[in-house]
Design a protein around this motif. Sequence first.
Motif, short mmCIF file in Angstrom:
data_model
loop_
_atom_site.label_atom_id
_atom_site.label_comp_id
_atom_site.label_asym_id
_atom_site.label_seq_id
_atom_site.Cartn_x
_atom_site.Cartn_y
_atom_site.Cartn_z
N LEU A 34 0.90 -1.10 0.19
CA LEU A 34 -0.12 -0.09 -0.21
C LEU A 34 0.67 1.28 -0.08
O LEU A 34 0.59 2.31 -0.71
CB LEU A 34 -1.09 -0.01 1.25
N LYS A 35 1.75 1.36 0.82
CA LYS A 35 2.95 2.31 0.91
C LYS A 35 3.89 2.41 0.20
O LYS A 35 4.32 3.41 -0.61
CB LYS A 35 3.11 2.65 2.17
N THR A 36 4.37 1.07 -0.20
CA THR A 36 5.80 1.17 -1.19
C THR A 36 5.50 0.96 -2.62
O THR A 36 6.37 1.34 -3.47
CB THR A 36 6.42 -0.31 -0.75
N CYS A 37 4.24 0.61 -3.08
CA CYS A 37 3.97 0.62 -4.38
C CYS A 37 2.46 0.43 -4.54
O CYS A 37 1.77 -0.43 -4.90
CB CYS A 37 4.44 -0.67 -5.11
N PRO A 38 1.77 1.72 -4.41
CA PRO A 38 0.40 1.98 -4.23
C PRO A 38 -0.29 1.71 -5.56
O PRO A 38 -1.39 1.17 -5.56
CB PRO A 38 0.16 3.40 -3.79
N GLU A 113 8.60 -2.75 -12.07
CA GLU A 113 10.21 -2.21 -11.82
C GLU A 113 10.23 -0.82 -12.00
O GLU A 113 10.81 0.06 -11.27
CB GLU A 113 11.17 -3.12 -12.51
N ASN A 114 9.66 -0.35 -13.16
CA ASN A 114 9.64 1.03 -13.70
C ASN A 114 8.64 2.14 -12.64
O ASN A 114 8.94 3.16 -12.48
CB ASN A 114 9.18 1.12 -15.19
N THR A 115 7.87 1.24 -12.15
CA THR A 115 6.79 1.85 -11.12
C THR A 115 7.38 2.13 -9.69
O THR A 115 7.31 3.20 -9.30
CB THR A 115 5.40 1.28 -11.19
N CYS A 116 7.93 1.02 -9.46
CA CYS A 116 8.24 0.92 -7.85
C CYS A 116 9.42 -0.04 -8.04
O CYS A 116 9.37 -1.10 -7.72
CB CYS A 116 7.38 0.77 -6.75
N SER A 117 10.81 0.46 -8.24
CA SER A 117 11.91 -0.42 -8.49
C SER A 117 12.30 -1.24 -7.01
O SER A 117 12.58 -0.51 -6.03
CB SER A 117 13.07 0.20 -8.78
N GLY A 118 12.52 -2.45 -7.26
CA GLY A 118 13.07 -3.36 -6.21
C GLY A 118 12.07 -3.45 -4.79
O GLY A 118 12.75 -3.99 -3.80
N VAL A 119 10.96 -3.77 -5.08
CA VAL A 119 10.04 -3.44 -4.24
C VAL A 119 9.05 -4.81 -4.19
O VAL A 119 8.85 -5.63 -3.06
CB VAL A 119 8.91 -2.23 -4.06
#
Length: 194
Positions: A34-38, A113-119
């Motif tokens: 929710l917070k790291t890749c909403p 990965e382009n949206t939220c890398s490494g998560v």
Amino acid sequence: MKTRPCNFILYFQIVTFLVLFVGVNSQLTPNFYLKTCPNLLRVVRKEVQSAIKSEIRIAASLLRLHFHDCFVNGCDASLLLDGNSSTSEKFTPGNLNSARGYEVIDNIKTVVENTCSGVVSCADILAIAARDSVLLSGGPFWKVSLGRRDGLVANFSGSSNGLPAPFDNLNTIISKFQDVGLNLTDVVSLSGNI
């Protein structure tokens, strides 16, 4: 559509299988990112929808990938690990020339990965993609518990010996399902997805 009730029953049985087979882990939660890749769920659904639009059969293939991954070592995305013909689960009898859709998962992972890398783990992407494949094919919606970690090593032996293979007879398939805590109802529900 006359076949819809049967499809709904099959989808319900598959959802039940995934919930029971994967198990409920107190660390897994639908809100894990929710917070790291909403935007994760939206991104995955859009990519699955695009893949299905290009080839409708890919929906069943994505569900099957998740099923085959979960059947060996739990849902850890070890099925996605590349390797050679003696180490990768991709080359076992139950998956070779049978499991497909790897490129769709790779594409989804790239977009994520382009949206939220490494998560986000590949295991969670595979679980979300399987759910969205069912949903976008007219099946039910369910919340996917997230927070899985990716496996670092494929289980070639477990996949070779434990996963139902296309040439297995019914007794062998039933035995393999029983080995992972599943019953005859589960065999009937998922045998079309083997």
